[in-house]
Design a protein around this motif. Structure first.
Motif, PDB file in Angstrom:
ATOM      1  N   ASN A 135      41.321  46.157  78.459  1.00 50.67           N
ATOM      2  CA  ASN A 135      39.904  46.167  78.831  1.00 50.67           C
ATOM      3  C   ASN A 135      39.028  46.921  77.853  1.00 50.67           C
ATOM      4  O   ASN A 135      37.794  46.860  77.960  1.00 50.67           O
ATOM      5  CB  ASN A 135      39.732  46.782  80.230  1.00 50.67           C
ATOM      6  CG  ASN A 135      40.148  45.837  81.338  1.00 50.67           C
ATOM      7  OD1 ASN A 135      40.148  44.620  81.160  1.00 50.67           O
ATOM      8  ND2 ASN A 135      40.520  46.392  82.488  1.00 50.67           N
TER       9      ASN A 135
ATOM     10  N   ARG B 178      28.384  45.576  86.962  1.00 52.43           N
ATOM     11  CA  ARG B 178      29.656  46.256  86.809  1.00 52.43           C
ATOM     12  C   ARG B 178      29.912  47.177  87.995  1.00 52.43           C
ATOM     13  O   ARG B 178      29.031  47.923  88.418  1.00 52.43           O
ATOM     14  CB  ARG B 178      29.678  47.043  85.497  1.00 52.43           C
ATOM     15  CG  ARG B 178      31.058  47.466  85.067  1.00 52.43           C
ATOM     16  CD  ARG B 178      31.128  47.970  83.641  1.00 52.43           C
ATOM     17  NE  ARG B 178      30.124  48.979  83.407  1.00 52.43           N
ATOM     18  CZ  ARG B 178      29.223  48.931  82.424  1.00 52.43           C
ATOM     19  NH1 ARG B 178      29.208  47.904  81.610  1.00 52.43           N
ATOM     20  NH2 ARG B 178      28.355  49.896  82.260  1.00 52.43           N
TER      21      ARG B 178
ATOM     22  N   TYR C 120      33.392  43.409  87.773  1.00 53.80           N
ATOM     23  CA  TYR C 120      32.044  43.151  88.254  1.00 53.80           C
ATOM     24  C   TYR C 120      32.080  42.768  89.729  1.00 53.80           C
ATOM     25  O   TYR C 120      33.096  42.294  90.244  1.00 53.80           O
ATOM     26  CB  TYR C 120      31.382  42.038  87.448  1.00 53.80           C
ATOM     27  CG  TYR C 120      31.015  42.443  86.030  1.00 53.80           C
ATOM     28  CD1 TYR C 120      29.732  42.898  85.721  1.00 53.80           C
ATOM     29  CD2 TYR C 120      31.957  42.383  85.009  1.00 53.80           C
ATOM     30  CE1 TYR C 120      29.401  43.277  84.431  1.00 53.80           C
ATOM     31  CE2 TYR C 120      31.633  42.762  83.717  1.00 53.80           C
ATOM     32  CZ  TYR C 120      30.357  43.204  83.439  1.00 53.80           C
ATOM     33  OH  TYR C 120      30.024  43.598  82.160  1.00 53.80           O
TER      34      TYR C 120
ATOM     35  N   HIS D  94      33.578  44.176  79.037  1.00 56.23           N
ATOM     36  CA  HIS D  94      32.727  44.590  80.159  1.00 56.23           C
ATOM     37  C   HIS D  94      31.645  45.559  79.679  1.00 56.23           C
ATOM     38  O   HIS D  94      31.345  46.567  80.310  1.00 56.23           O
ATOM     39  CB  HIS D  94      33.558  45.267  81.268  1.00 56.23           C
ATOM     40  CG  HIS D  94      34.804  44.528  81.634  1.00 56.23           C
ATOM     41  ND1 HIS D  94      35.993  45.163  81.915  1.00 56.23           N
ATOM     42  CD2 HIS D  94      35.042  43.201  81.750  1.00 56.23           C
ATOM     43  CE1 HIS D  94      36.928  44.257  82.186  1.00 56.23           C
ATOM     44  NE2 HIS D  94      36.362  43.063  82.103  1.00 56.23           N
TER      45      HIS D  94
END
Length: 608
Positions: free
Chosen positions: A242, A230, A215, A246
């Motif tokens: 990941n 983002r 981000y 997110h």
């Protein structure tokens, strides 16, 4: 563990056996093997979009800086979203971390050094490559100019040097306990050297920083809200660590003047996710229409981390606080049972340990390996450490604010400590000095807890008062240790390491801005911390933490408050959640925005 390979011709070290791995753990094997697709507590198919919004930090109620790393200014909440680290922690293992910026690690069995091999694709938000030079810059800058927590945690990290553009080696000090040091440096947020060549690192600023995370700072309204969105060019998309994270296009933090205004804003949908810290509101405040209609969901999420060292911390830097009898008396005069029944609807449990809700909590009298360890320091410890069970606050009456038994015992301890009652009802010492006590806080909602405690203190002859200050004053006075007593809550690690020196070690006692709120400066405590950091197994570490817990509790460095082993949360029903709740995280970082639910609420007249 990673594979052990022969590197006898390598310039990295004299050792012939070097471990090469995708992750590292303080003890034992890793849960996730090399090449794992994702953590099991995420939804790898989670959709992306929407905004997650929270209330801003409870303690400060404002912010004036986007620099997370220095004491100057009050940093905004959420800044960790913009900074990536070499490693990232697993939320279902107590002490494991896996490569994020680092693709792999190389280190000898004794962990006297570690090499991080960086991912060549790693980039900062301005498109510049992230290299080993940035890692070296980060280490050197945080160790010399960062918050005291960095300087204390990195004290045993001797050096960092680039071996190439994507390889960096950390060497640890000879004789240092190295079990956790690879993860200490792996947790560092990597900063861009080229950016700070132009921008002073030690300056508080509201200019969005160049960073390496998923981000970036999108919108800043100082003191009101901050929004992170983002990064469209985030380099780490698709990494196993990941996957399923997110998921929100943007994350926003809304700030409010006080808890009442914040709660009213939640009711109106001004922000979507709320963790409740008020038992009174949790018990009685969730009868508003959005809850009754099912638009807002209440839930409790288990929390298997230590429950938090919340209490009134007694500043041992003050001369009057040096006598443990005085400190014990102050503890007796806080009536938790009455407070819990009268103010908290019986929803809390009394805290007695610094590692509450874990197997590291000391209980009973010391035995076995714990006793053997404490025996080494017998001459420097009070007999009660060996002869009595680990200190537990006595149970007081729920029917009256001031428990008579507690009053008598507190009075006896104060008399023994040389504080006698004069004709005016106040206690003085042999020099005629009045026993005065100021409890410093900046949270008006805590007044209902502190004022009855102040009244009890005054009943026993202590000139006690409650000082309510604004957040800026509170921050400065805590950094300067300018208080007699202050409320505070610290969450300690499941795998205590060098970082606890900032909380209980002599190195943190006089370092402005450290987390050593009580000013503990004790050679025995320092030695026990050293043993904890040097532990070679989890069982050994837990035994040593129990010994430290026992010694700290015997010192009466705080008046322990209360705890609950769960998160109380309320959120507007616009989110999806994974099937598995990780035991060592709240878990909302793995939620996602559900467009169908959002449209359904809109159709019903909610969230306009």
């Amino acid at each position: 563990m990673g594979a052990i390979v022969s590197l006898c011709a390598s310039p990295l070290a004299a050792q012939t056996d070097v471990i090469v791995s995708h992750g590292i753990s303080a003890f034992g094997d890793l849960k996730y093997p090399e090449g794992f697709p994702h953590f099991e507590y995420v939804n790898p198919d989670a959709p992306r979009g929407g905004t997650m919004s929270f209330r801003g930090v409870l303690a400060s109620r404002t912010f004036d800086s986007l620099n997370l790393f220095i004491l100057k200014g009050e940093p905004a909440q959420g800044l960790e979203l913009v900074h990536d680290t070499l490693l990232t922690r697993s939320a279902d293992e107590p002490d494991a971390a896996y490569g994020l910026i680092a693709e792999s690690m190389e280190y000898p069995p004794d962990r006297s050094w570690i090499v991080f091999n960086l991912r060549p694709e790693a980039r900062f938000s301005d498109g510049e490559p992230l290299t080993s030079e940035d890692v070296v810059f980060t280490f050197e800058t945080l160790k010399t100019q960062g918050r005291p927590q960095y300087r204390i945690a990195l004290a045993d990290v001797e050096s960092a040097r680039a071996l190439g553009p994507h390889s960096v080696r950390f060497d640890f000090a000879p004789g240092a306990s190295t079990r956790d040091l690879p993860m200490v440096v792996g947790d560092l947020e990597i900063l861009p050297a080229h950016y700070y060549a132009e921008v002073p690192f030690d300056t508080s600023t509201l200019e969005p920083p160049v960073s390496s995370g998923a981000y970036v700072v999108s919108d800043v309204s100082p003191g009101r809200n901050i929004t992170y969105c983002r990064s469209r060019d985030y380099w780490g998309e698709g990494l196993a660590v990941n996957v399923g994270t997110h998921n929100f296009d943007c994350v926003r933090y809304e700030y409010f003047a006080d808890s009442t205004a914040a709660f009213e804003a939640l009711k109106a949908g001004a922000y979507l996710f709320h963790e409740e810290f008020s038992s009174a509101i949790w018990a009685q405040g969730y009868d508003f229409p959005a809850v009754e209609r099912g638009w807002v969901i209440r839930d409790e999420l288990r929390d298997e981390r230590p429950s938090g060292t919340q209490g009134f911390w007694l500043n041992l830097r003050r001369e009057k606080m040096q006598d443990p009898r005085l400190r014990e008396a102050l503890g007796l005069l806080f009536n938790f049972e009455w407070t819990n029944a009268t103010l908290f609807h019986g929803l809390y449990t009394r805290t007695d340990s610094f590692w509450e809700n874990t197997t590291m909590q000391a209980e009973g009298v010391p035995e076995g390996d714990e006793l053997a360890l404490l025996d080494e320091f017998r001459d420097a410890l009070p007999p009660d450490v060996f002869e009595a069970p680990a200190h537990v606050p006595p149970i007081s009456s729920t029917s009256q604010q001031l428990d008579r038994t507690a009053l008598r015992e507190a009075s006896r301890l104060l008399e023994e400590a040389g504080w006698t009652v004069g004709t005016d009802g106040l206690r003085r010492n042999a020099q005629g000095e009045t026993l005065s006590l100021e409890i410093l806080d900046d949270n008006p909602s805590f007044e209902r807890v502190i004022l009855p405690y102040v009244a009890n203190l005054r009943r026993v002859g202590i000139d006690a008062r409650y000082e309510l200050v604004d957040p800026a004053q509170m921050q400065q006075r805590q950094e300067d240790f300018d208080y007699d007593v202050t409320p505070g809550r610290l969450v300690l690690s499941l795998t205590p390491s060098a970082s606890i020196r900032s909380v209980f070690g002599t190195s943190g006692a006089q370092a402005p801005g450290s987390l050593n709120l009580a000013g503990v400066a004790d050679p025995v405590v320092d030695a026990l911390i050293d043993r904890i950091v040097a532990s070679e197994s989890r069982a050994e570490m837990e035994t040593r933490v129990r010994a430290l817990d026992r010694v700290l509790r015997a010192k009466h460095i705080w008046v322990p408050n209360w705890h609950k082993g769960a998160h109380w949360i309320a959120y507007w029903d616009v989110f999806g959640r994974p099937d598995i709740q990780p035991p060592y995280a709240r878990g909302d970082a793995y939620w996602w925005f559900d467009e169908d639910r959002y449209e359904a609420l809109q159709a019903q007249g909610a969230l306009r």
